[in-house]
Design a protein around this motif. Structure first.
Motif, PDB file in Angstrom:
ATOM      1  N   THR A  33       0.687  -1.128   0.007  1.00  0.00           N
ATOM      2  CA  THR A  33      -0.004   0.006  -0.066  1.00  0.00           C
ATOM      3  C   THR A  33       0.853   1.160  -0.154  1.00  0.00           C
ATOM      4  O   THR A  33       0.388   2.281   0.398  1.00  0.00           O
ATOM      5  N   SER A  34       2.154   1.147  -0.465  1.00  0.00           N
ATOM      6  CA  SER A  34       2.956   2.437  -0.286  1.00  0.00           C
ATOM      7  C   SER A  34       3.694   2.293  -1.814  1.00  0.00           C
ATOM      8  O   SER A  34       4.021   1.238  -2.500  1.00  0.00           O
ATOM      9  N   ALA A  35       3.816   3.743  -2.357  1.00  0.00           N
ATOM     10  CA  ALA A  35       4.294   3.847  -3.853  1.00  0.00           C
ATOM     11  C   ALA A  35       5.915   3.491  -3.398  1.00  0.00           C
ATOM     12  O   ALA A  35       6.744   3.578  -4.694  1.00  0.00           O
ATOM     13  N   GLY A  36       6.475   3.516  -2.401  1.00  0.00           N
ATOM     14  CA  GLY A  36       8.078   3.450  -2.365  1.00  0.00           C
ATOM     15  C   GLY A  36       8.109   2.709  -1.072  1.00  0.00           C
ATOM     16  O   GLY A  36       7.525   1.637  -0.553  1.00  0.00           O
ATOM     17  N   PRO A  37       9.320   3.378  -0.269  1.00  0.00           N
ATOM     18  CA  PRO A  37       9.574   2.592   0.936  1.00  0.00           C
ATOM     19  C   PRO A  37       8.449   2.965   1.895  1.00  0.00           C
ATOM     20  O   PRO A  37       7.523   3.934   2.136  1.00  0.00           O
ATOM     21  N   VAL A  38       8.262   2.037   3.049  1.00  0.00           N
ATOM     22  CA  VAL A  38       7.305   2.244   4.035  1.00  0.00           C
ATOM     23  C   VAL A  38       7.575   3.513   5.119  1.00  0.00           C
ATOM     24  O   VAL A  38       8.579   3.305   5.575  1.00  0.00           O
ATOM     25  N   PRO A  39       6.774   4.390   5.206  1.00  0.00           N
ATOM     26  CA  PRO A  39       6.712   5.469   6.200  1.00  0.00           C
ATOM     27  C   PRO A  39       6.934   4.916   7.559  1.00  0.00           C
ATOM     28  O   PRO A  39       6.186   3.857   7.953  1.00  0.00           O
ATOM     29  N   SER A  77      19.409  -7.077   9.789  1.00  0.00           N
ATOM     30  CA  SER A  77      19.551  -7.781   8.722  1.00  0.00           C
ATOM     31  C   SER A  77      18.273  -8.150   7.854  1.00  0.00           C
ATOM     32  O   SER A  77      18.370  -8.568   6.585  1.00  0.00           O
ATOM     33  N   ILE A  78      17.181  -7.585   8.224  1.00  0.00           N
ATOM     34  CA  ILE A  78      16.014  -7.737   7.291  1.00  0.00           C
ATOM     35  C   ILE A  78      15.403  -6.342   6.875  1.00  0.00           C
ATOM     36  O   ILE A  78      14.685  -6.228   6.009  1.00  0.00           O
ATOM     37  N   ALA A  79      15.753  -5.110   7.685  1.00  0.00           N
ATOM     38  CA  ALA A  79      15.315  -4.080   7.330  1.00  0.00           C
ATOM     39  C   ALA A  79      16.477  -2.788   7.067  1.00  0.00           C
ATOM     40  O   ALA A  79      17.395  -2.730   7.581  1.00  0.00           O
ATOM     41  N   LEU A  80      16.127  -2.029   6.141  1.00  0.00           N
ATOM     42  CA  LEU A  80      16.983  -0.821   5.940  1.00  0.00           C
ATOM     43  C   LEU A  80      16.350   0.373   6.138  1.00  0.00           C
ATOM     44  O   LEU A  80      14.959   0.653   5.925  1.00  0.00           O
ATOM     45  N   VAL A  81      16.942   1.147   7.145  1.00  0.00           N
ATOM     46  CA  VAL A  81      16.087   2.487   7.681  1.00  0.00           C
ATOM     47  C   VAL A  81      16.845   3.629   7.100  1.00  0.00           C
ATOM     48  O   VAL A  81      17.963   3.689   7.196  1.00  0.00           O
ATOM     49  N   ARG A  82      16.053   4.620   6.553  1.00  0.00           N
ATOM     50  CA  ARG A  82      16.588   5.847   6.067  1.00  0.00           C
ATOM     51  C   ARG A  82      16.006   6.963   6.992  1.00  0.00           C
ATOM     52  O   ARG A  82      14.757   7.217   6.786  1.00  0.00           O
ATOM     53  N   ARG A  83      16.762   7.763   7.939  1.00  0.00           N
ATOM     54  CA  ARG A  83      15.924   8.929   8.577  1.00  0.00           C
ATOM     55  C   ARG A  83      16.405  10.161   7.743  1.00  0.00           C
ATOM     56  O   ARG A  83      17.021  10.272   6.912  1.00  0.00           O
ATOM     57  N   ARG A  84      15.194  11.057   7.976  1.00  0.00           N
ATOM     58  CA  ARG A  84      15.248  12.150   7.133  1.00  0.00           C
ATOM     59  C   ARG A  84      14.793  13.433   8.156  1.00  0.00           C
ATOM     60  O   ARG A  84      14.033  13.223   8.965  1.00  0.00           O
ATOM     61  N   ALA A  92      12.981   0.173   4.215  1.00  0.00           N
ATOM     62  CA  ALA A  92      12.819  -0.950   3.079  1.00  0.00           C
ATOM     63  C   ALA A  92      13.160  -2.294   3.294  1.00  0.00           C
ATOM     64  O   ALA A  92      13.972  -2.284   4.162  1.00  0.00           O
ATOM     65  N   PRO A  93      12.706  -3.272   2.703  1.00  0.00           N
ATOM     66  CA  PRO A  93      13.455  -4.865   3.121  1.00  0.00           C
ATOM     67  C   PRO A  93      15.052  -4.624   2.792  1.00  0.00           C
ATOM     68  O   PRO A  93      15.384  -3.708   1.713  1.00  0.00           O
ATOM     69  N   ALA A  94      15.759  -5.445   3.181  1.00  0.00           N
ATOM     70  CA  ALA A  94      17.208  -5.426   2.994  1.00  0.00           C
ATOM     71  C   ALA A  94      17.659  -5.651   1.850  1.00  0.00           C
ATOM     72  O   ALA A  94      18.391  -5.195   1.151  1.00  0.00           O
ATOM     73  N   ASP A  95      16.800  -6.612   1.129  1.00  0.00           N
ATOM     74  CA  ASP A  95      17.182  -6.969   0.022  1.00  0.00           C
ATOM     75  C   ASP A  95      16.523  -6.017  -1.529  1.00  0.00           C
ATOM     76  O   ASP A  95      16.294  -6.455  -2.555  1.00  0.00           O
ATOM     77  N   MET A  96      15.809  -4.848  -1.045  1.00  0.00           N
ATOM     78  CA  MET A  96      15.288  -4.078  -1.868  1.00  0.00           C
ATOM     79  C   MET A  96      15.934  -2.399  -1.554  1.00  0.00           C
ATOM     80  O   MET A  96      15.011  -1.547  -1.529  1.00  0.00           O
ATOM     81  N   PRO A  97      17.133  -2.303  -1.512  1.00  0.00           N
ATOM     82  CA  PRO A  97      17.692  -0.948  -1.478  1.00  0.00           C
ATOM     83  C   PRO A  97      17.320   0.143  -2.322  1.00  0.00           C
ATOM     84  O   PRO A  97      17.288   1.099  -2.101  1.00  0.00           O
ATOM     85  N   GLN A  98      16.930  -0.461  -3.721  1.00  0.00           N
ATOM     86  CA  GLN A  98      16.509   0.495  -4.727  1.00  0.00           C
ATOM     87  C   GLN A  98      15.355   1.387  -4.153  1.00  0.00           C
ATOM     88  O   GLN A  98      15.012   2.495  -4.781  1.00  0.00           O
TER      89      GLN A  98
END
Length: 293
Positions: A33-39, A77-84, A92-98
């Motif tokens: 339900t998200s167009a990109g990474p999950v808020p 190991s399973i989630a990538l976090v980007r702080r803004r 985003a999932p660790a295997d979907m950094p794009q």
């Protein structure tokens, strides 16, 4: 030689498999339900619901004082976090950094410069200095083999090679939806003198620089995560950041060398006396170029 991997264990507490499954499940639902990474706020609510279905409460016992961002650090190991800055974090999932690189509304996603350089800069010199990661300081140092004595907390970073760098660029070219003659022209640039720089110039001409940034971000992140898995070094969310969308991207990779050369030249000129400047001969074609500009 120093050790090829960490020589001590980490004391960071680990969540059990149930909570890992909760995060994986919530992240999967959020992506639908998200167009990109999950808020972050959205993911937090999904985690809360997934926990309730298992008769668990969020936050889990013993972690009540943690922020949601700190809670997610247990699942690097399973989630990538980007702080803004000033905005909600995204995950985003660790295997979907794009997914992190494809979020234009918050500016370009970047790897911390020393980490990026460690995995992409091809060592020079004889013998060459090579990159090592300092565990206790979260920094990268470039050392000669003779400088490694007693370096117990260093972890070797696999040095970039021309073969790897060219391979990523060739894969990128093949992924493009372009006319074959354009793709061939870009590919041929890699075989010229200063091929990496020529490649970047052609990408700018064809408006592909941002596409390359996203593609390379994903490729380098996967390289780094593979290294983390192999060595036991924990992934750090601080390695990923967002640049201000209103500001031009700082040069990195192929463009960085040219920028550094210009800066060195400018400093050289500023340090010369008027007498020294009079002794400099400038080729006629450069003089004509300056006059025309």
């Amino acid at each position: 030689m120093g050790p090829q991997g960490p020589i001590f264990t980490y004391n960071r507490s680990r969540m059990d498999d149930v909570w890992k499954q909760i995060v994986v499940e919530a992240l999967a639902v959020g992506l639908k339900t998200s167009a990109g990474p999950v808020p972050g706020a959205k993911l937090r609510q999904l985690i809360l619901k997934a926990a309730k279905r298992r008769d668990l409460n969020y936050p889990p016992t013993g972690h009540e004082q943690e922020s949601f961002g700190d809670f997610l650090k247990h699942f690097e190991s399973i989630a990538l976090v980007r702080r803004r800055e000033g905005r909600d974090l995204v995950v985003a999932p660790a295997d979907m950094p794009q997914l992190l690189a494809d979020a234009p509304e918050s500016g370009a996603t970047r790897l911390r410069e020393d980490i990026f350089e460690a995995f992409t800069r091809i060592p020079r010199g004889l013998p060459p200095s090579e990159p090592w990661y300092v565990l206790s300081e979260d920094t990268v140092v470039w050392l000669l083999p003779t400088e490694l004595s007693g370096s117990g907390e260093l972890v070797k970073i696999p040095a970039a090679t021309m073969e790897v760098e060219l391979g990523e660029r060739k894969s990128f070219i093949q992924s493009l939806d372009l006319a074959e003659d354009v793709k061939n022209r870009i590919a041929e640039s890699l075989g010229t003198h200063s091929g990496l720089g020529s490649f970047s110039k052609l990408l700018k001409i064809h408006g592909l620089s941002q596409d390359w940034h996203r593609y390379r971000f994903q490729a380098v992140v996967r390289r780094i995560r593979a290294w983390c898995t192999a060595t036991g070094v924990p992934w750090r969310e601080e390695w990923v950041s967002s640049s201000d969308a209103s500001k031009p991207l700082a040069p990195m990779g192929d463009d960085l060398a040219g920028t550094n050369q210009r800066q060195l030249f400018e400093r050289l000129v500023q340090s010369l006396s008027e007498e020294d400047l009079r002794r400099i001969s400038v080729p006629l074609d450069i003089v004509i170029k300056l006059i025309r500009e």
